[in-house]
Every structure is written in C-alpha cells, then in structure tokens.
Design an enzyme around this catalytic site. Structure first.
Site, mmCIF file in Angstrom:
data_model
loop_
_atom_site.group_PDB
_atom_site.id
_atom_site.type_symbol
_atom_site.label_atom_id
_atom_site.label_comp_id
_atom_site.label_asym_id
_atom_site.label_seq_id
_atom_site.Cartn_x
_atom_site.Cartn_y
_atom_site.Cartn_z
ATOM 1 N N ASN A 85 0.819 -1.215 0.000
ATOM 2 C CA ASN A 85 0.000 0.000 0.000
ATOM 3 C C ASN A 85 0.852 1.264 0.000
ATOM 4 O O ASN A 85 0.421 2.301 -0.513
ATOM 5 C CB ASN A 85 -0.955 -0.016 1.195
ATOM 6 C CG ASN A 85 -2.024 -1.082 1.046
ATOM 7 O OD1 ASN A 85 -2.788 -1.085 0.092
ATOM 8 N ND2 ASN A 85 -2.054 -2.020 1.982
ATOM 9 N N ASP A 92 -10.254 -7.013 -9.354
ATOM 10 C CA ASP A 92 -9.513 -5.764 -9.163
ATOM 11 C C ASP A 92 -8.082 -5.852 -9.669
ATOM 12 O O ASP A 92 -7.381 -4.839 -9.756
ATOM 13 C CB ASP A 92 -9.530 -5.334 -7.693
ATOM 14 C CG ASP A 92 -8.855 -6.341 -6.754
ATOM 15 O OD1 ASP A 92 -8.185 -7.279 -7.234
ATOM 16 O OD2 ASP A 92 -8.996 -6.166 -5.526
ATOM 17 N N HIS A 127 -5.679 -8.567 -5.984
ATOM 18 C CA HIS A 127 -5.793 -9.587 -4.943
ATOM 19 C C HIS A 127 -6.035 -10.968 -5.560
ATOM 20 O O HIS A 127 -6.896 -11.111 -6.429
ATOM 21 C CB HIS A 127 -6.934 -9.253 -3.986
ATOM 22 C CG HIS A 127 -6.732 -7.967 -3.253
ATOM 23 N ND1 HIS A 127 -7.226 -6.759 -3.722
ATOM 24 C CD2 HIS A 127 -6.066 -7.692 -2.108
ATOM 25 C CE1 HIS A 127 -6.889 -5.801 -2.887
ATOM 26 N NE2 HIS A 127 -6.175 -6.327 -1.898
#
Length: 206
Positions: A95, A176, A179
């Site tokens: 992240n 997405d 993941h």
C-alpha cells in the site's frame, strides 16, 4: 482431587504457550485474505501445513487490509508484547507503493520493523511485493529493490515477490487485478515456505 485437576487444566495452556511461541504474520490485505472466505488465505493454509507436519507453532494473523509500513510500526510493539512470537513474518509495503510513497521512507520503516522484531527475540522473515507496471519502471524497480536492500543490510531472509507466478496470471486474480483468488493461495504459500521453514523448530517427534 477435583481441585488439583482444575489447577492442572488451568496451567496447561500457559505452559504450552510458553513452550511453543507462535508465528506472527504482520501484513496487509494480501495476508488478511481480502475477498476470500474465512480459512482460504495463505496464512490459514500455513497453519494447516504446520499442523499436518506435526509442528508445535500456532499462527497469529495480525494482517489488516489497507495497512502500510507506518501503520505496522504503530501496531507491532503491542502485538509483540501480547503474543511474544518466535518468528515474525513481515508482509507490508504494497500500500505504500500503491500510494507512491518515497522509497527512503519505505526502507526506513521496513528497517525499523525488522529491528523491532529482533529486539523482541524474533527470527524475522521479510516478504517483498511487486507493483503494477503503470507506476513506471524507475519507481517499481526501486520499490522492489528496497526490500532486497533492507534484507541484505540486516541479514534477514527475503521472499522477493509474494505473488510470483500468481499476479502474472489473470485467471488467478480477483477482478480488481490486485488480490489473488482462493485457488492461488496454495501457490502463494509455496512462495513463502522455502524461506520460512528454516526459521521454524523441528516437527514434534524428530
């Protein structure tokens, strides 16, 4: 006799915990099982493998979706105090990269996370990740190199890319594109296992 039995029952769990400190996994959504049913993530599969091999270590999954290396620095000290793990698996940074944070900050935070684990007596495993190519070659290559540089400078084992041979296959990824699906989790565990196994104790009975 009943009183003695109750005392024994109350003390046995604490003895077992003292003899077999757990493995603590500090990660983000890739280890928290984002988009998966309970029990499907690679950390859950790790716990199953340890049990199947007769190993005494339990697994504490302290992974939180969306977490960063800075968040990990805040969360790690109380986790170490509470669980007193023998092995710390660090899977953070994705992240940070997706937000384009500075590489110096990422290296600094990863270094401190490793140091905190070692100061608590843990054997530490660092897990790296790769970013999507749309972040540019300079940043993505520097980002992945940050994990290698921290591992080399602190002499800790490294899994270079958690999603190696997974992220390249769209049929293994959720819509997405970030993941992995449940069917990819075993492959992810296989990426981690060769670096993790040497940090573990011998299976019971060996």
């Amino acid at each position: 006799m009943i009183r003695l039995f109750l005392i024994c029952m109350l003390t046995l769990p604490s003895i077992a915990m003292a003899e077999s400190p757990p493995i603590l996994v500090l990660g983000d959504s890739l280890s928290a099982g984002y988009g998966l049913a309970p029990g499907e993530g690679w950390v859950d599969l790790l716990a199953e493998r340890l049990e199947a091999e007769g190993r005494a270590e339990a697994v504490v999954n302290a992974s939180v979706s969306g977490d960063t290396t800075s968040g990990g620095l805040t969360r790690l000290p109380p986790l170490l105090e509470r669980h007193r793990p023998s092995v710390l698996v660090l899977e953070l940074g994705a992240n940070d990269g997706l937000r384009g944070l500075g590489l110096d900050l990422v290296r600094q935070n990863l270094t401190r996370l490793v140091q905190l684990g070692r100061e608590a007596g843990c054997r530490v495993l660092l897990i790296g990740v790769r970013l999507p190519p749309n972040y540019g070659a300079s940043y993505t290559q520097g980002f992945q190199a940050a994990f290698r540089e921290v591992a080399e400078s602190l002499d800790v084992p490294l899994v270079p890319a958690l999603l190696a041979d997974v992220a390249e296959h769209w049929d293994l990824m959720q819509p997405d594109g970030l993941h992995p699906l449940a069917k990819a989790q075993g492959r992810i565990l296989d990426n981690v296992w060769p670096a993790l196994e040497p940090l573990l104790g011998a299976p019971e009975g060996r």
